[in-house]
Design a protein around this motif. Structure first.
Motif, PDB file in Angstrom:
ATOM      1  N   VAL A   1       0.849  -1.170   0.000  1.00  0.00           N
ATOM      2  CA  VAL A   1       0.000   0.000   0.000  1.00  0.00           C
ATOM      3  C   VAL A   1       0.890   1.227   0.000  1.00  0.00           C
TER       4      VAL A   1
ATOM      5  N   ARG B   1      -1.854   6.651   1.688  1.00  0.00           N
ATOM      6  CA  ARG B   1      -2.967   6.197   2.507  1.00  0.00           C
ATOM      7  C   ARG B   1      -2.693   6.489   3.968  1.00  0.00           C
TER       8      ARG B   1
ATOM      9  N   ASN C   1      -5.556   9.807  -2.047  1.00  0.00           N
ATOM     10  CA  ASN C   1      -5.113   8.529  -1.508  1.00  0.00           C
ATOM     11  C   ASN C   1      -4.977   7.525  -2.647  1.00  0.00           C
TER      12      ASN C   1
ATOM     13  N   SER D   1      -3.976   1.845   6.209  1.00  0.00           N
ATOM     14  CA  SER D   1      -2.901   1.633   5.241  1.00  0.00           C
ATOM     15  C   SER D   1      -2.862   0.217   4.728  1.00  0.00           C
TER      16      SER D   1
ATOM     17  N   SER E   1      -4.196   3.223  -3.303  1.00  0.00           N
ATOM     18  CA  SER E   1      -3.973   1.879  -2.783  1.00  0.00           C
ATOM     19  C   SER E   1      -3.907   0.918  -3.959  1.00  0.00           C
TER      20      SER E   1
ATOM     21  N   LYS F   1      -8.664  -5.632  -1.294  1.00  0.00           N
ATOM     22  CA  LYS F   1      -7.884  -5.761  -0.080  1.00  0.00           C
ATOM     23  C   LYS F   1      -6.574  -6.458  -0.384  1.00  0.00           C
ATOM     24  N   THR F   2      -5.552  -6.020   0.298  1.00  0.00           N
ATOM     25  CA  THR F   2      -4.284  -6.702   0.182  1.00  0.00           C
ATOM     26  C   THR F   2      -4.301  -7.928   1.071  1.00  0.00           C
TER      27      THR F   2
ATOM     28  N   GLN G   1      -5.484  -1.628   3.933  1.00  0.00           N
ATOM     29  CA  GLN G   1      -6.708  -2.028   3.272  1.00  0.00           C
ATOM     30  C   GLN G   1      -7.089  -1.002   2.230  1.00  0.00           C
ATOM     31  N   VAL G   2      -7.466  -1.476   1.057  1.00  0.00           N
ATOM     32  CA  VAL G   2      -7.911  -0.594  -0.007  1.00  0.00           C
ATOM     33  C   VAL G   2      -9.377  -0.276   0.215  1.00  0.00           C
TER      34      VAL G   2
END
Length: 449
Positions: free
Chosen positions: A362, A366, A427, A371, A429, A392-393, A373-374
């Motif tokens: 990320v 963010r 932001n 940081s 991501s 989500k990462t 999570q998208v």
């Protein structure tokens, strides 16, 4: 004249020594001969010694002002104590008072003024007033004489203090000009660095996208030409159109850099040009679903629209480069009360496979609280039904100090997108999706900090 003044400022002792020598040649005969009155040889020798001691320290009136003032004050007091009659060399007293006020520290300036005022009283009362020989009727004459000497001393001190004030003001202005020059140099360096970064981002977006389209078309034509030769002309036409478009962009960018009057002033691409971008991408054989939800509350600045355009362009370029064959991609623009959300995702395997050991982190724009999570966005599915596709990462990632994804070999595209979004307080991501594929999400607010 400026060069002469600068030379005088840099060689103060040499200038003062010459002036002291000229003054000594002028007053020494009068000090020794006492204006033509008869003196003994011893008296003339004593007068010459005191005249030299009074005049010679003036050579250091600017370089060693306190030392010169102390010597002259000591010689003058010794002259009064030994009853040596006043002489022309005593002109050094008002001169050193001026020098102390102009070039010496403040305490030395005030001390010199006080000693000179006291010395004036001592001079008049010893050599021009005798209590035992004159009457009280002569007292006003003595007071007038003291006042006249005080006027000379005060005039010298005031002139020196004004010189000091002017010198300090010029010094302050010179220091301020020097600071402004340094600040201007730093601003130019920062502006040049920012411009280099901007040019690098533009070059990367133009070249990477165009080459990806050209390579994809060339590979497809090479494999399909054997079975269906009629595809080759259409593919070559797409390659030529993409190359010409990229060449025009490069010429426009280089023309602006050269600053020529005939440089192209074609507006930079914005949100209205995304449809044309998608047409060119679909021509390469990559299916792209494009959806827009919400209504813009206000128009984004041109730079922010360019950032949104480059986000979509870079996202689709990454899909063509990394997602692999038979991939579906989607671009979703969502307007809300705060700004614009941009989502580019695919269901391919290239990006996920490439990042299985080096996951994309990320990016640092963010906030720390989210940081890892998208942003969750409702992205319409291909069938038209909205599905909650949470980008989500797999796990919280780290970020290198330079802003590039740690552990990745490249990252220029993601780094450039992060820099673009950060300019507008946005932001960004990016990361692999849980079910396969890769997603990029960016948010650009309406207002710019």
């Amino acid at each position: 004249m400026h060069s002469i003044y600068d030379w005088f400022s840099r060689h103060r002792f040499a200038v003062d020594f010459v002036l002291m020598s000229v003054l000594g040649l002028m007053v020494m005969p009068f000090s020794i001969a006492d204006g033509g009155y008869r003196r003994t040889g011893l008296e003339m020798l004593v007068a010459g010694v005191f005249a030299t001691a009074l005049i010679f320290p003036l050579a250091w009136r600017r370089t060693r002002t306190v030392m010169a003032g102390s010597i002259i004050a000591g010689v003058a007091v010794l002259q009064w104590a030994l009853n040596v009659e006043p002489m022309a060399a005593n002109i050094s007293v008002p001169l050193i008072v001026y020098a102390l006020a102009a070039f010496g520290p403040r305490w030395a300036s005030l001390s010199g003024l006080g000693l000179a005022m006291l010395g004036s009283i001592m001079l008049v009362t010893r050599y021009f007033y005798e209590l035992t020989m004159v009457s009280l009727a002569d007292l006003p004459y003595t007071i007038v004489l003291i006042l006249m000497v005080w006027v000379l001393i005060l005039f010298s001190w005031t002139a020196g203090d004004l010189t000091r004030t002017k010198r300090l003001r010029e010094q302050a202005l010179s220091e301020r000009a020097h600071r402004l020059e340094i600040e201007a140099q730093h601003e130019r360096e920062l502006a040049a660095s920012d411009e280099r970064a901007h040019i690098a981002r533009e070059m990367h977006d133009i070249v990477a996208h165009s080459l990806s389209v050209i390579i994809t078309q060339a590979d497809g034509a090479r494999y399909a030409a054997v079975a269906t030769p009629e595809i080759a002309p259409q593919t070559l036409a797409t390659i030529a159109a993409t190359g010409r478009s990229s060449l025009q962009e490069m010429r426009r960018l280089l023309g602006v850099l050269r600053g020529g009057d005939e440089a192209s002033t074609r507006p930079l691409p914005g949100l209205a040009d995304i449809d044309e971008l998608l047409l060119g991408t679909r021509a390469t054989g990559l299916p792209v679903e494009f959806t827009v939800t919400g209504t813009a509350r206000r128009q984004l600045p041109p730079g922010a629209e360019l950032t949104a355009y480059r986000m979509v362009q870079e996202g689709l370029t990454n899909v063509m480069k990394h997602a692999g064959p038979n991939v579906q991609s989607a671009v979703h623009l969502a307007w809300n009360a705060r700004g614009l959300d941009i989502t580019v995702r695919d269901d391919g395997r290239g990006a996920t496979a490439a990042l299985s050991t080096n996951p994309v982190s990320v990016l640092p724009t963010r906030p720390p609280a989210i940081s890892a999570q998208v942003r969750n966005d409702v992205v319409p599915h291909a069938g038209g039904q909205p599905t909650t596709g949470a980008l989500k990462t797999a796990s919280p990632q780290t970020v290198s100090p330079s802003g590039a994804p740690s552990g990745t070999s490249g990252g220029n595209g993601l780094r450039g997108m992060a820099e673009r979004v950060k300019l507008y307080d946005g932001n960004l991501s990016a990361g692999p999706l849980p079910g396969g594929g890769f997603g990029i999400n960016a948010f650009i607010p309406y207002t710019e900090q």
